[in-house]
Design a protein around this motif. Structure first.
Motif, PDB file in Angstrom:
ATOM      1  N   PRO A 138      -2.774   4.752   1.907  1.00  0.00           N
ATOM      2  CA  PRO A 138      -3.253   5.403   3.143  1.00  0.00           C
ATOM      3  C   PRO A 138      -4.685   5.013   3.524  1.00  0.00           C
ATOM      4  O   PRO A 138      -4.997   4.878   4.701  1.00  0.00           O
ATOM      5  CB  PRO A 138      -3.164   6.897   2.830  1.00  0.00           C
ATOM      6  CG  PRO A 138      -2.144   6.998   1.759  1.00  0.00           C
ATOM      7  CD  PRO A 138      -2.256   5.738   0.957  1.00  0.00           C
ATOM      8  N   GLN A 139      -5.547   4.825   2.541  1.00  0.00           N
ATOM      9  CA  GLN A 139      -6.926   4.446   2.857  1.00  0.00           C
ATOM     10  C   GLN A 139      -6.970   3.052   3.478  1.00  0.00           C
ATOM     11  O   GLN A 139      -7.696   2.814   4.442  1.00  0.00           O
ATOM     12  CB  GLN A 139      -7.803   4.490   1.610  1.00  0.00           C
ATOM     13  CG  GLN A 139      -9.253   4.166   1.941  1.00  0.00           C
ATOM     14  CD  GLN A 139     -10.161   4.292   0.730  1.00  0.00           C
ATOM     15  OE1 GLN A 139      -9.758   4.811  -0.297  1.00  0.00           O
ATOM     16  NE2 GLN A 139     -11.372   3.826   0.883  1.00  0.00           N
ATOM     17  N   GLY A 140      -6.172   2.140   2.967  1.00  0.00           N
ATOM     18  CA  GLY A 140      -6.089   0.796   3.538  1.00  0.00           C
ATOM     19  C   GLY A 140      -5.572   0.848   4.967  1.00  0.00           C
ATOM     20  O   GLY A 140      -6.029   0.110   5.840  1.00  0.00           O
ATOM     21  N   PHE A 141      -4.609   1.758   5.216  1.00  0.00           N
ATOM     22  CA  PHE A 141      -4.083   1.926   6.564  1.00  0.00           C
ATOM     23  C   PHE A 141      -5.155   2.460   7.503  1.00  0.00           C
ATOM     24  O   PHE A 141      -5.291   2.002   8.633  1.00  0.00           O
ATOM     25  CB  PHE A 141      -2.868   2.856   6.546  1.00  0.00           C
ATOM     26  CG  PHE A 141      -2.259   3.059   7.897  1.00  0.00           C
ATOM     27  CD1 PHE A 141      -1.490   2.047   8.484  1.00  0.00           C
ATOM     28  CD2 PHE A 141      -2.465   4.229   8.612  1.00  0.00           C
ATOM     29  CE1 PHE A 141      -0.939   2.222   9.740  1.00  0.00           C
ATOM     30  CE2 PHE A 141      -1.918   4.403   9.871  1.00  0.00           C
ATOM     31  CZ  PHE A 141      -1.150   3.396  10.431  1.00  0.00           C
ATOM     32  N   ALA A 142      -5.947   3.425   7.035  1.00  0.00           N
ATOM     33  CA  ALA A 142      -7.022   3.995   7.856  1.00  0.00           C
ATOM     34  C   ALA A 142      -8.078   2.935   8.185  1.00  0.00           C
ATOM     35  O   ALA A 142      -8.569   2.870   9.313  1.00  0.00           O
ATOM     36  CB  ALA A 142      -7.662   5.174   7.142  1.00  0.00           C
ATOM     37  N   GLU A 143      -8.422   2.108   7.199  1.00  0.00           N
ATOM     38  CA  GLU A 143      -9.396   1.035   7.441  1.00  0.00           C
ATOM     39  C   GLU A 143      -8.851   0.017   8.441  1.00  0.00           C
ATOM     40  O   GLU A 143      -9.571  -0.446   9.323  1.00  0.00           O
ATOM     41  CB  GLU A 143      -9.751   0.348   6.124  1.00  0.00           C
ATOM     42  CG  GLU A 143     -10.572   1.213   5.193  1.00  0.00           C
ATOM     43  CD  GLU A 143     -10.740   0.599   3.810  1.00  0.00           C
ATOM     44  OE1 GLU A 143     -10.207  -0.513   3.576  1.00  0.00           O
ATOM     45  OE2 GLU A 143     -11.387   1.239   2.968  1.00  0.00           O
TER      46      GLU A 143
END
Length: 187
Positions: A62-67
């Motif tokens: 999810p963090q990679g998606f947000a970035e």
């Protein structure tokens, strides 16, 4: 004696045909340049889209998606790209208009000179008592030249105003985009 010099008339017709050919060539060249610019822009945009899809497929958490999502919403990059495209299109339009104006101005000047020569021949060979008609014709020719020059100045002023308006709009867009970026980064 003939007032019309057929050789000069044919030369004028050839010059007008050459002018039309030059204007057509310039327009076709400009359309070709515009098409190439649009094609390059479309190609670059398509590549960026595929690159974005590749990055999306590479996301694992999810963090990679947000970035990744944050990188897609960079209005500064998109606004600058659009502004650069618009600058190039505007430069192409202004350049084409300027070249066509130069071509037509030279042709009008040559045509005016020929008409003035024709009026001089007529005035020299005019029968007695027709001085007022010849003077009226010369006056009309001078008025037409003045109207053409005024129209030419008005067109140049309008082009200059459009150029400065475009420059102001581009500058305003450039100032807005960084502000939008700062707003999105602060969230």
């Amino acid at each position: 004696m003939s007032f019309f010099n057929l050789e000069k008339l044919q030369d004028a017709q050839k010059a007008n045909l050459d002018l039309l050919q030059q204007i057509s060539g310039k327009i076709f060249s400009s359309v070709e340049q515009l098409s190439q610019l649009q094609f390059k822009t479309l190609q670059a945009t398509t590549e960026e889209q595929f690159d974005g899809f590749r990055k999306l497929l590479a996301v694992r958490d999810p963090q990679g998606f947000a970035e990744l999502q944050a990188s897609f919403t960079q209005p500064n990059v998109q606004a600058e790209r659009l502004a650069e495209f618009n600058r190039q299109v505007h430069a192409l339009i202004v350049g084409t208009q300027s070249e066509i104006a130069q071509l037509t101005t030279r042709q009008v000047e040559a045509g005016t000179k020929q008409v003035q020569e024709f009026v001089e021949v007529i005035s020299k060979n005019a029968p007695a008592g027709s001085e007022s008609v010849v003077a009226g014709f010369k006056s009309s020719l001078a008025n037409a030249s003045t109207v053409f020059e005024s129209a030419q100045k008005a067109v140049k002023q309008a082009a200059d105003a459009a150029q400065s308006g475009f420059g102001a709009a581009t500058a305003a867009a450039g100032k807005t985009a960084p502000g939008a970026k700062a707003t999105s980064e602060s969230k």
